[in-house]
Design a protein around this motif. Structure first.
Motif, mmCIF file in Angstrom:
data_model
loop_
_atom_site.group_PDB
_atom_site.id
_atom_site.type_symbol
_atom_site.label_atom_id
_atom_site.label_comp_id
_atom_site.label_asym_id
_atom_site.label_seq_id
_atom_site.Cartn_x
_atom_site.Cartn_y
_atom_site.Cartn_z
ATOM 1 N N VAL A 270 60.901 1.461 22.820
ATOM 2 C CA VAL A 270 62.077 1.705 21.990
ATOM 3 C C VAL A 270 63.310 1.691 22.888
ATOM 4 N N ASN A 271 64.295 0.866 22.570
ATOM 5 C CA ASN A 271 65.466 0.775 23.437
ATOM 6 C C ASN A 271 66.492 1.868 23.133
ATOM 7 N N LEU A 272 67.606 1.845 23.834
ATOM 8 C CA LEU A 272 68.614 2.896 23.692
ATOM 9 C C LEU A 272 69.285 2.897 22.329
ATOM 10 N N ASP A 273 69.129 1.794 21.578
ATOM 11 C CA ASP A 273 69.679 1.717 20.229
ATOM 12 C C ASP A 273 68.656 2.123 19.176
ATOM 13 N N GLY A 274 67.505 2.635 19.646
ATOM 14 C CA GLY A 274 66.477 3.083 18.721
ATOM 15 C C GLY A 274 65.669 1.972 18.099
ATOM 16 N N GLU A 275 65.682 0.793 18.721
ATOM 17 C CA GLU A 275 65.006 -0.370 18.154
ATOM 18 C C GLU A 275 63.750 -0.726 18.953
ATOM 19 N N GLY A 297 71.553 -0.863 29.085
ATOM 20 C CA GLY A 297 71.161 0.086 30.118
ATOM 21 C C GLY A 297 69.959 -0.375 30.934
ATOM 22 N N GLU A 298 69.421 -1.561 30.604
ATOM 23 C CA GLU A 298 68.252 -2.128 31.297
ATOM 24 C C GLU A 298 67.077 -1.157 31.309
ATOM 25 N N ARG A 299 66.897 -0.460 30.199
ATOM 26 C CA ARG A 299 65.783 0.478 30.123
ATOM 27 C C ARG A 299 65.378 0.692 28.677
ATOM 28 N N ALA A 300 64.212 1.308 28.512
ATOM 29 C CA ALA A 300 63.704 1.658 27.188
ATOM 30 C C ALA A 300 62.696 2.786 27.357
ATOM 31 N N ALA A 301 62.365 3.429 26.244
ATOM 32 C CA ALA A 301 61.356 4.481 26.263
ATOM 33 C C ALA A 301 60.010 3.897 25.868
ATOM 34 N N MET A 302 59.020 4.077 26.723
ATOM 35 C CA MET A 302 57.639 3.753 26.361
ATOM 36 C C MET A 302 57.048 5.016 25.735
#
Length: 445
Positions: A270-275, A297-302
């Motif tokens: 899930v990226n910083l925009d919640g997608e 931000g070149e990152r996301a939540a796993m």
């Protein structure tokens, strides 16, 4: 004429996976004297900090588990991912050698098993072999070092970086070694360039891999690509220099990596925009890095759950993440939403499973991941025997290459990398080169 300080039959530049395997196989001929010159065992090699997973198709371990696989199927999977048909002869040679060297490693006392719980993108059969304790590449390299020390005809010379290649009339005839502040000229019947790639050399990375941006570097400091310039001076050629082994599973702020098996157990990005921005199972961890770089931000939540955690937590990567405090636990969807900076509805929408996938259930775990560079994949052009080729496609006498010095298996871009390719090319070419030298098929004096 060059004044020599000592003579050996085989001079191996680098004591990593390729160098170790080359020396061990060549030394099976008791008449050969083999010297391995290592820049710094203290700094380590990329094999030692890897997961130690060995990709091979058609092993006895697969057969015992009822897995139908073969070297041809293995090679076809790699080439389907890389699109590099020109490299097929090398790929097929490495895949043909893989079952032999994996079983040999097991027969020498390393505890090997087939990782049926290690699915990877692009593999049409489970073929990653691992140690039974899941302790990673360090354990494997220590085992091989122990085997090497048992050979009277192998000298492992540590803190002895090779600083140049010596040639006469277009033939590689020796190396120059720096040791204890002095230079020594070592004559050799065959020189094997088995050093790591150039990922730790910022100038070379900026020259050949500018499209990667500024990734986290997760390799060893000794990967400076020194051997490439020496071979170029003798007429060697480079290919696929824009390809690297990348990872989109690097935990931001920690440098550890979550397991590549997570996404095959339901994990969602899930990226910083919640997608949710990618089908996680469709991408290998190297190609995933490029996708992560394009996110804000070149990152996301796993994000994963207890079922996925149970399936992966015993891997070396997950143990390192847990020990580092890189994994966050959230008991309910509301807590997870707060941590992601999204509403509950947005978070539930992002976690909606794709068709045929299972739904994640509370409690949840997550880690912020970004992209990193672990090793380079470009390198010298070699033939299926590991001989370095010149601009006309002819072997340069006396010169071999493998490991990070030789062109890898990812093809012209990082997206073509398949899990296990690094150790396959390193151990495989070491096996091929060393076996040929032991049999007297190389240029050994």
């Amino acid at each position: 004429m060059t004044a020599w300080d000592t003579d050996v039959d085989v001079a191996v530049v680098g004591g990593g996976a390729c160098g170790m395997m080359t020396a061990l196989q060549a030394a099976r001929n008791p008449d050969l004297v083999v010297a391995v010159f290592e820049k710094s065992a203290r700094e380590g090699c990329n094999a030692a900090i890897s997961s130690g997973s060995l990709a091979a198709g058609g092993t006895r371990f697969q057969a015992a588990a009822g897995i139908d696989d073969s070297p041809k199927r293995h090679a076809d999977d790699i080439l389907r991912a890389s699109g590099d048909e020109e490299w097929r002869p090398v790929v097929e040679a490495l895949c043909a050698a893989a079952p032999a060297f994996v079983e040999w490693i097991a027969d020498t006392g390393h505890p090997v098993e087939i990782g049926t719980d290690m699915p990877r993108a692009g593999m049409t059969a489970p073929r990653l072999h691992t140690d039974t304790g899941r302790l990673g590449g360090g354990r494997l390299m220590r085992h091989l070092r122990g085997l090497l020390e048992a050979h009277d005809n192998i000298a492992f010379v540590d803190e002895a970086p090779v600083v140049d290649l010596v040639s006469e009339d277009g033939e590689a005839v020796g190396v120059v070694v720096s040791q204890n502040g002095a230079l020594q000229r070592v004559r050799a019947g065959a020189v094997v360039l088995a050093a790591d790639g150039f990922a730790a050399d910022r100038a070379l990375v900026e020259e050949h891999l500018p499209h990667l941006g500024t990734p986290f570097y997760g390799g060893v400091s000794t990967s400076t690509g020194d051997a490439l310039a020496w071979a170029l001076r003798l007429g060697g050629r480079l290919r696929n220099m824009g390809a690297g082994l990348r990872s989109g599973l690097v935990v931001a702020g920690h440098g550890t990596r979550v397991s590549p098996a997570l996404q095959f157990n339901g994990a969602v990005l899930v990226n910083l925009d919640g997608e949710r921005f990618v089908d996680e199972e469709s991408k290998g961890y190297s190609s995933l890095a490029g996708i992560l770089r394009r996110q804000r931000g070149e990152r996301a939540a796993m994000v994963w759950d207890a079922t996925a955690m149970a399936a992966t937590r015993e891997s070396e990567m997950m143990r390192e993440c847990l020990a580092a405090g890189a994994v966050h636990d959230r008991p309910a969807i509301e807590d997870l939403a707060t941590s992601l900076g999204r509403t509950v509805a947005e978070t539930e929408r992002a976690l909606t499973p794709l068709p045929g996938r299972r739904r994640l259930t509370a409690p949840f775990h997550f880690a912020w991941v970004t992209h990193g560079l672990l090793a380079t994949q470009g390198g010298l052009v070699i033939d299926p025997s590991g001989r370095v080729l010149d601009g006309e496609g002819a072997p340069i006498p006396g010169l071999y290459a493998g490991g990070g010095t030789a062109c890898g298996l990812a093809g012209p871009h990082s997206d073509g990398y398949m899990s296990g390719n690094g150790l396959l090319s390193a151990f495989g070419m070491g096996w091929i080169i060393g076996t040929a030298l032991a049999a007297g098929h190389g240029a050994v004096g």
